[in-house]
Scaffold this motif. Structure first.
Motif, PDB file in Angstrom:
ATOM      1  N   ASP A  18       0.839  -1.189   0.000  1.00  0.00           N
ATOM      2  CA  ASP A  18       0.000   0.000   0.000  1.00  0.00           C
ATOM      3  C   ASP A  18       0.878   1.244   0.000  1.00  0.00           C
ATOM      4  OD1 ASP A  18      -2.492  -1.299   2.369  1.00  0.00           O
ATOM      5  OD2 ASP A  18      -1.960  -1.904   0.324  1.00  0.00           O
ATOM      6  N   VAL A  19       0.409   2.319  -0.645  1.00  0.00           N
ATOM      7  CA  VAL A  19       1.135   3.591  -0.644  1.00  0.00           C
ATOM      8  C   VAL A  19       0.176   4.721  -0.331  1.00  0.00           C
ATOM      9  CG1 VAL A  19       2.947   2.849  -2.253  1.00  0.00           C
ATOM     10  CG2 VAL A  19       0.872   3.961  -3.125  1.00  0.00           C
ATOM     11  N   ARG A  64      -9.218  -0.153  -5.326  1.00  0.00           N
ATOM     12  CA  ARG A  64      -7.948  -0.090  -4.591  1.00  0.00           C
ATOM     13  C   ARG A  64      -7.532   1.355  -4.325  1.00  0.00           C
ATOM     14  NH1 ARG A  64      -3.847  -1.193  -7.040  1.00  0.00           N
ATOM     15  NH2 ARG A  64      -4.553  -1.267  -9.204  1.00  0.00           N
ATOM     16  N   PHE A  65      -8.147   2.261  -5.032  1.00  0.00           N
ATOM     17  CA  PHE A  65      -7.819   3.679  -4.907  1.00  0.00           C
ATOM     18  C   PHE A  65      -8.840   4.362  -4.004  1.00  0.00           C
ATOM     19  CE2 PHE A  65      -4.642   4.620  -8.281  1.00  0.00           C
ATOM     20  CZ  PHE A  65      -4.575   3.371  -8.859  1.00  0.00           C
ATOM     21  N   SER A  66      -8.341   5.177  -3.090  1.00  0.00           N
ATOM     22  CA  SER A  66      -9.226   5.974  -2.252  1.00  0.00           C
ATOM     23  C   SER A  66      -8.517   7.268  -1.907  1.00  0.00           C
ATOM     24  CB  SER A  66      -9.624   5.220  -0.980  1.00  0.00           C
ATOM     25  OG  SER A  66      -8.473   4.961  -0.187  1.00  0.00           O
ATOM     26  N   ALA A  67      -9.274   8.246  -1.506  1.00  0.00           N
ATOM     27  CA  ALA A  67      -8.674   9.518  -1.109  1.00  0.00           C
ATOM     28  C   ALA A  67      -9.521  10.146  -0.029  1.00  0.00           C
ATOM     29  CB  ALA A  67      -8.546  10.461  -2.305  1.00  0.00           C
ATOM     30  N   GLU A  68      -8.869  10.906   0.796  1.00  0.00           N
ATOM     31  CA  GLU A  68      -9.593  11.655   1.797  1.00  0.00           C
ATOM     32  C   GLU A  68      -8.990  13.051   1.902  1.00  0.00           C
ATOM     33  OE1 GLU A  68      -9.289   9.531   5.482  1.00  0.00           O
ATOM     34  OE2 GLU A  68      -7.299  10.294   5.904  1.00  0.00           O
ATOM     35  N   ILE A  79      -3.337   4.071  -2.362  1.00  0.00           N
ATOM     36  CA  ILE A  79      -3.466   2.973  -3.316  1.00  0.00           C
ATOM     37  C   ILE A  79      -3.126   1.693  -2.566  1.00  0.00           C
ATOM     38  CG2 ILE A  79      -2.822   2.062  -5.568  1.00  0.00           C
ATOM     39  CD1 ILE A  79      -1.687   4.830  -6.253  1.00  0.00           C
ATOM     40  N   GLN A  80      -4.073   0.793  -2.513  1.00  0.00           N
ATOM     41  CA  GLN A  80      -3.864  -0.475  -1.817  1.00  0.00           C
ATOM     42  C   GLN A  80      -3.436  -1.545  -2.812  1.00  0.00           C
ATOM     43  OE1 GLN A  80      -7.891  -0.669  -0.074  1.00  0.00           O
ATOM     44  NE2 GLN A  80      -6.933  -0.488   1.945  1.00  0.00           N
ATOM     45  N   ARG A  81      -2.634  -2.463  -2.312  1.00  0.00           N
ATOM     46  CA  ARG A  81      -2.217  -3.623  -3.126  1.00  0.00           C
ATOM     47  C   ARG A  81      -1.760  -3.159  -4.511  1.00  0.00           C
ATOM     48  NH1 ARG A  81      -7.060  -4.327  -1.168  1.00  0.00           N
ATOM     49  NH2 ARG A  81      -8.069  -4.398  -3.223  1.00  0.00           N
ATOM     50  N   THR A  82      -0.752  -2.319  -4.524  1.00  0.00           N
ATOM     51  CA  THR A  82      -0.309  -1.691  -5.772  1.00  0.00           C
ATOM     52  C   THR A  82       0.022  -2.718  -6.844  1.00  0.00           C
ATOM     53  OG1 THR A  82       1.923  -1.552  -4.854  1.00  0.00           O
ATOM     54  CG2 THR A  82       0.548   0.440  -4.748  1.00  0.00           C
ATOM     55  N   GLN A  83      -0.260  -2.317  -8.066  1.00  0.00           N
ATOM     56  CA  GLN A  83       0.036  -3.118  -9.258  1.00  0.00           C
ATOM     57  C   GLN A  83       0.996  -2.329 -10.142  1.00  0.00           C
ATOM     58  OE1 GLN A  83      -1.415  -6.278  -9.621  1.00  0.00           O
ATOM     59  NE2 GLN A  83      -2.063  -5.834  -7.504  1.00  0.00           N
TER      60      GLN A  83
END
Lengths: 116, 114
Positions: A18-19, A64-68, A79-83
């Protein structure tokens, strides 16, 4: 005055990690945007925050993408579980308010994400 | 489909020569039109924008753009380029119904030769 700042400027990560990418908008700007710039897709919109309104998430490519955006200021794109296809430059922009046709968007220098 | 197109991926011009970068859009009505520049290692910077009125728009750094409704175009021009103009240029639109996000063209990379 200070412009839009983003951190880190570069991020290298391994596939599956995750990043978090950070954006500090210009003080007083209520609108904040995330865009992604990649070789294959060009410059594409990801998400838009305006004040206390619900964000426009229509550009997020997957769940997998989220923002706050906390306190109407700083924003974090996660970004979770980056590809490997997530490798790109992530750009943040802010403007005085929404109404993109009227208020100039000021862009940060971007975060270059490399997923190995 | 609604879109914005920059037909030229890469353009090379000599320093001091004139420049024209092409941008075409495809919308049911005239969108709001923008040109941005991205210099190496820098963020995007707005050069100019068109909403309505005079079809010839002046921008920063000596750039101008002309809106032509009949051709659905918004081409960027500069009479005499400088080496510092080497950069990537993006045409962008906001749809006429006032959607908040910018939709960008694919960009034109400008190289300046001495």
């Amino acid at each position: 005055g200070a412009g839009v700042s983003q951190s880190p400027s570069n991020k290298v990560t391994e596939k599956g990690k995750d990043v978090e990418l950070r954006c500090d908008p210009i003080s007083g700007h209520t609108a904040l945007y995330w865009y992604r710039q990649s070789l294959g897709q060009g410059l594409e919109f990801l998400i838009y925050f305006q004040g206390n309104s619900a964000p426009d998430k229509s550009g997020l490519p997957s769940d997998r993408f989220s923002a706050e955006r906390t306190g109407g200021s700083v924003s974090t794109l996660t970004i979770q579980r980056t590809q490997q296809e997530d490798s790109a430059v992530y750009l943040c922009a802010s403007s005085l308010s929404g109404r993109a046709f009227y208020n100039e968007q000021f862009f940060g220098p971007g975060t270059r994400l490399t997923v190995l | 489909a609604q879109s914005v197109t920059q037909p030229d991926i890469h353009i090379t011009v000599s320093e001091g020569a004139s420049l024209e970068l092409r941008c075409n859009y495809s919308y049911g009505a005239t969108p709001y039109l923008f040109w941005y520049v991205q210099s190496p290692g820098q963020g995007l910077q707005l050069l100019l924008k068109y909403f309505s009125g005079d079809t010839l728009v002046q921008g920063i750094k000596g750039f101008e753009a002309e809106f032509k409704r009949s051709q659905s175009s918004f081409n960027l021009r500069k009479p005499s380029v400088h080496w510092s103009d080497a950069a990537e240029y993006f045409c962008a639109v906001v749809p006429p119904w006032g959607n908040e996000k910018l939709t960008f063209g694919t960009g034109t990379r400008l190289t300046i030769i001495p």
